[in-house]
Design a protein around this motif. Structure first.
Motif, PDB file in Angstrom:
ATOM      1  N   PHE A 211       6.448  38.373  31.901  1.00  9.64           N
ATOM      2  CA  PHE A 211       6.988  37.340  31.026  1.00  9.64           C
ATOM      3  C   PHE A 211       7.216  36.086  31.843  1.00  9.64           C
ATOM      4  CE2 PHE A 211      10.335  34.967  28.886  1.00  9.64           C
ATOM      5  CZ  PHE A 211       9.924  34.998  27.564  1.00  9.64           C
ATOM      6  N   ALA A 212       6.728  34.959  31.368  1.00  6.57           N
ATOM      7  CA  ALA A 212       6.929  33.675  32.036  1.00  6.57           C
ATOM      8  C   ALA A 212       6.864  32.582  30.978  1.00  6.57           C
ATOM      9  CB  ALA A 212       5.875  33.460  33.129  1.00  6.57           C
ATOM     10  N   SER A 238      13.798  25.590  36.953  1.00  9.12           N
ATOM     11  CA  SER A 238      13.304  24.267  36.559  1.00  9.12           C
ATOM     12  C   SER A 238      11.785  24.238  36.469  1.00  9.12           C
ATOM     13  CB  SER A 238      13.773  23.212  37.563  1.00  9.12           C
ATOM     14  OG  SER A 238      13.257  23.490  38.862  1.00  9.12           O
ATOM     15  N   LEU A 239      11.120  25.198  37.153  1.00 12.31           N
ATOM     16  CA  LEU A 239       9.661  25.228  37.184  1.00 12.31           C
ATOM     17  C   LEU A 239       9.207  26.653  37.478  1.00 12.31           C
ATOM     18  CD1 LEU A 239       6.905  23.679  37.243  1.00 12.31           C
ATOM     19  CD2 LEU A 239       7.261  23.438  39.714  1.00 12.31           C
ATOM     20  N   LEU A 240       8.125  27.073  36.806  1.00  9.35           N
ATOM     21  CA  LEU A 240       7.530  28.389  37.058  1.00  9.35           C
ATOM     22  C   LEU A 240       6.175  28.188  37.721  1.00  9.35           C
ATOM     23  CD1 LEU A 240       8.265  30.208  33.656  1.00  9.35           C
ATOM     24  CD2 LEU A 240       9.652  30.213  35.747  1.00  9.35           C
ATOM     25  N   THR A 241       5.938  28.900  38.806  1.00  8.93           N
ATOM     26  CA  THR A 241       4.665  28.782  39.519  1.00  8.93           C
ATOM     27  C   THR A 241       3.714  29.935  39.215  1.00  8.93           C
ATOM     28  OG1 THR A 241       5.559  29.935  41.456  1.00  8.93           O
ATOM     29  CG2 THR A 241       5.764  27.536  41.404  1.00  8.93           C
ATOM     30  N   LYS A 242       4.170  30.897  38.419  1.00  9.12           N
ATOM     31  CA  LYS A 242       3.337  32.034  38.045  1.00  9.12           C
ATOM     32  C   LYS A 242       3.291  32.150  36.530  1.00  9.12           C
ATOM     33  CE  LYS A 242       2.607  33.320  42.305  1.00  9.12           C
ATOM     34  NZ  LYS A 242       1.261  33.247  42.908  1.00  9.12           N
ATOM     35  N   VAL A 248       2.121  39.532  42.121  1.00 14.05           N
ATOM     36  CA  VAL A 248       2.903  38.831  43.137  1.00 14.05           C
ATOM     37  C   VAL A 248       3.277  39.809  44.240  1.00 14.05           C
ATOM     38  CG1 VAL A 248       3.815  37.142  41.513  1.00 14.05           C
ATOM     39  CG2 VAL A 248       5.057  39.259  41.878  1.00 14.05           C
ATOM     40  N   LYS A 249       3.492  39.262  45.418  1.00 17.23           N
ATOM     41  CA  LYS A 249       3.922  40.028  46.579  1.00 17.23           C
ATOM     42  C   LYS A 249       5.397  39.773  46.848  1.00 17.23           C
ATOM     43  CE  LYS A 249       0.030  41.986  47.869  1.00 17.23           C
ATOM     44  NZ  LYS A 249      -0.109  43.459  47.948  1.00 17.23           N
ATOM     45  N   SER A 250       6.006  40.684  47.560  1.00 10.87           N
ATOM     46  CA  SER A 250       7.417  40.534  47.907  1.00 10.87           C
ATOM     47  C   SER A 250       7.608  39.287  48.764  1.00 10.87           C
ATOM     48  CB  SER A 250       7.894  41.776  48.674  1.00 10.87           C
ATOM     49  OG  SER A 250       9.227  41.632  49.078  1.00 10.87           O
ATOM     50  N   GLY A 251       8.538  38.416  48.366  1.00  7.94           N
ATOM     51  CA  GLY A 251       8.800  37.184  49.099  1.00  7.94           C
ATOM     52  C   GLY A 251       7.936  36.018  48.681  1.00  7.94           C
ATOM     53  N   GLU A 252       7.025  36.218  47.715  1.00  5.74           N
ATOM     54  CA  GLU A 252       6.155  35.133  47.263  1.00  5.74           C
ATOM     55  C   GLU A 252       6.916  34.234  46.293  1.00  5.74           C
ATOM     56  OE1 GLU A 252       1.791  34.523  45.093  1.00  5.74           O
ATOM     57  OE2 GLU A 252       2.567  36.531  45.534  1.00  5.74           O
ATOM     58  N   ALA A 255       9.014  30.568  41.381  1.00  5.97           N
ATOM     59  CA  ALA A 255       9.654  29.518  40.580  1.00  5.97           C
ATOM     60  C   ALA A 255      10.528  28.670  41.497  1.00  5.97           C
ATOM     61  CB  ALA A 255      10.484  30.128  39.453  1.00  5.97           C
ATOM     62  N   THR A 256      11.147  27.651  40.894  1.00  7.51           N
ATOM     63  CA  THR A 256      12.154  26.852  41.611  1.00  7.51           C
ATOM     64  C   THR A 256      13.414  26.809  40.757  1.00  7.51           C
ATOM     65  OG1 THR A 256      11.295  24.811  40.621  1.00  7.51           O
ATOM     66  CG2 THR A 256      10.432  25.436  42.786  1.00  7.51           C
TER      67      THR A 256
END
Length: 289
Positions: A211-212, A238-242, A248-252, A255-256
């Motif tokens: 969900f994004a 404020s922003l979604l990058t995915k 996704v990988k752990s630590g990737e 979002a911001t």
């Protein structure tokens, strides 16, 4: 006796009496065709024609697709298609049932519609130990041989051992001060971490984005499904990058942080952890400082 003998002779004679079938031109009376026939020949010809028509009809019905147009006659191809459709329908019903349960769990995550169940690290470990103690772990001969074989193969495999030991470590999505703790009584199934606006939010473990999207109450929300039935939720970004479906990988960075949505009082990250449809306290597994 003489009358009885005459009757068969007369019947045989009638069968063998010769006749001529003539086809004439009606205007000129010119003979076109003529055939010499007997009653026996006509009977034999009609019988053979009838047998031929019956055999030809049977062959057409048995070995061609014409049988499908006969009322009451079942088609092998239709039976096969019906069986395949039945299997596909059953499979689709099972998939739909699983998806309904899955979406129901996601709905609980988004709306907090869940019963109060308290999870902590000690209780999970104790439950696992009790389950192991209740089982009969006496190995049989085949199991002992398999264990010995695997032991020899993996004796010096340090990389696999390291992976197993770190598979359950959760990465902190952000670091900062917790402004509101996990509280079941208030139905706050999360921790709020104060951060500066625009701070990168990182995935707590490997998984798939399910969900994004933007929501009115929580702003930009991203939800990640991990292994072992674990789901992590990140709100007020404020922003979604995915996007949905991304791996996704752990630590990737996913979002911001921000201050979006109606239910927010300042820049922070609202972080939730769910296990098999139930909320768990993230501070039991992650250090946010």
């Amino acid at each position: 006796m003489s009358n009885k003998k005459k009757k068969p002779k007369k019947f045989t004679k009638k069968l063998l009496n010769k006749y001529r079938l003539v086809i004439l031109n009606e205007d000129t009376f010119e003979e076109r065709l003529s055939f010499r026939l007997t009653r026996l020949n006509v009977f034999v010809l009609i019988s053979l024609s009838s047998i031929f028509l019956v055999v030809a009809t049977i062959i057409l019905i048995a070995f061609t697709s014409l049988r499908e147009y006969i009322p009451g006659y079942s088609s092998t191809e239709l039976k096969k298609q019906a069986t395949e459709l039945n299997y596909k329908t059953d499979s689709l019903m099972q998939v739909i049932a699983v998806n309904e349960q899955y979406y129901s769990s996601i709905k609980k995550v988004l709306y907090g519609e869940v019963s109060s169940v308290d999870f902590n690290r000690d209780s999970i470990i104790e439950a696992t130990k009790s389950e192991v103690d209740q089982q009969d772990l006496i190995p049989n001969k085949a199991d002992s041989l398999l264990r010995e074989k695997v032991k020899k193969e993996d004796k010096y495999n340090l990389f696999d051992s390291a992976k197993l030991n770190t598979s359950f470590v959760l990465f902190p999505p952000v670091t900062g001060t917790i402004s509101q703790d996990y509280n079941i009584k208030e139905k706050h199934f999360a921790v709020d971490i104060i951060t500066e606006k625009g701070t990168p939010v990182k995935a707590t473990a490997d998984g798939t984005v399910i969900f994004a999207e933007w929501t009115t109450e929580a702003g930009y929300v991203i939800i990640i499904e991990h292994s072992k039935g674990l789901i992590s939720v990140y709100k007020h970004n404020s922003l979604l990058t995915k996007t949905q479906g991304d791996l996704v990988k752990s630590g990737e960075v996913i979002a911001t942080t921000g201050n979006t949505g109606d239910l927010t009082t300042g820049p922070h990250l609202h972080f939730e952890l769910w296990s098999d449809g139930y909320p768990i306290n993230p501070t039991n597994f992650i250090d946010f400082n």
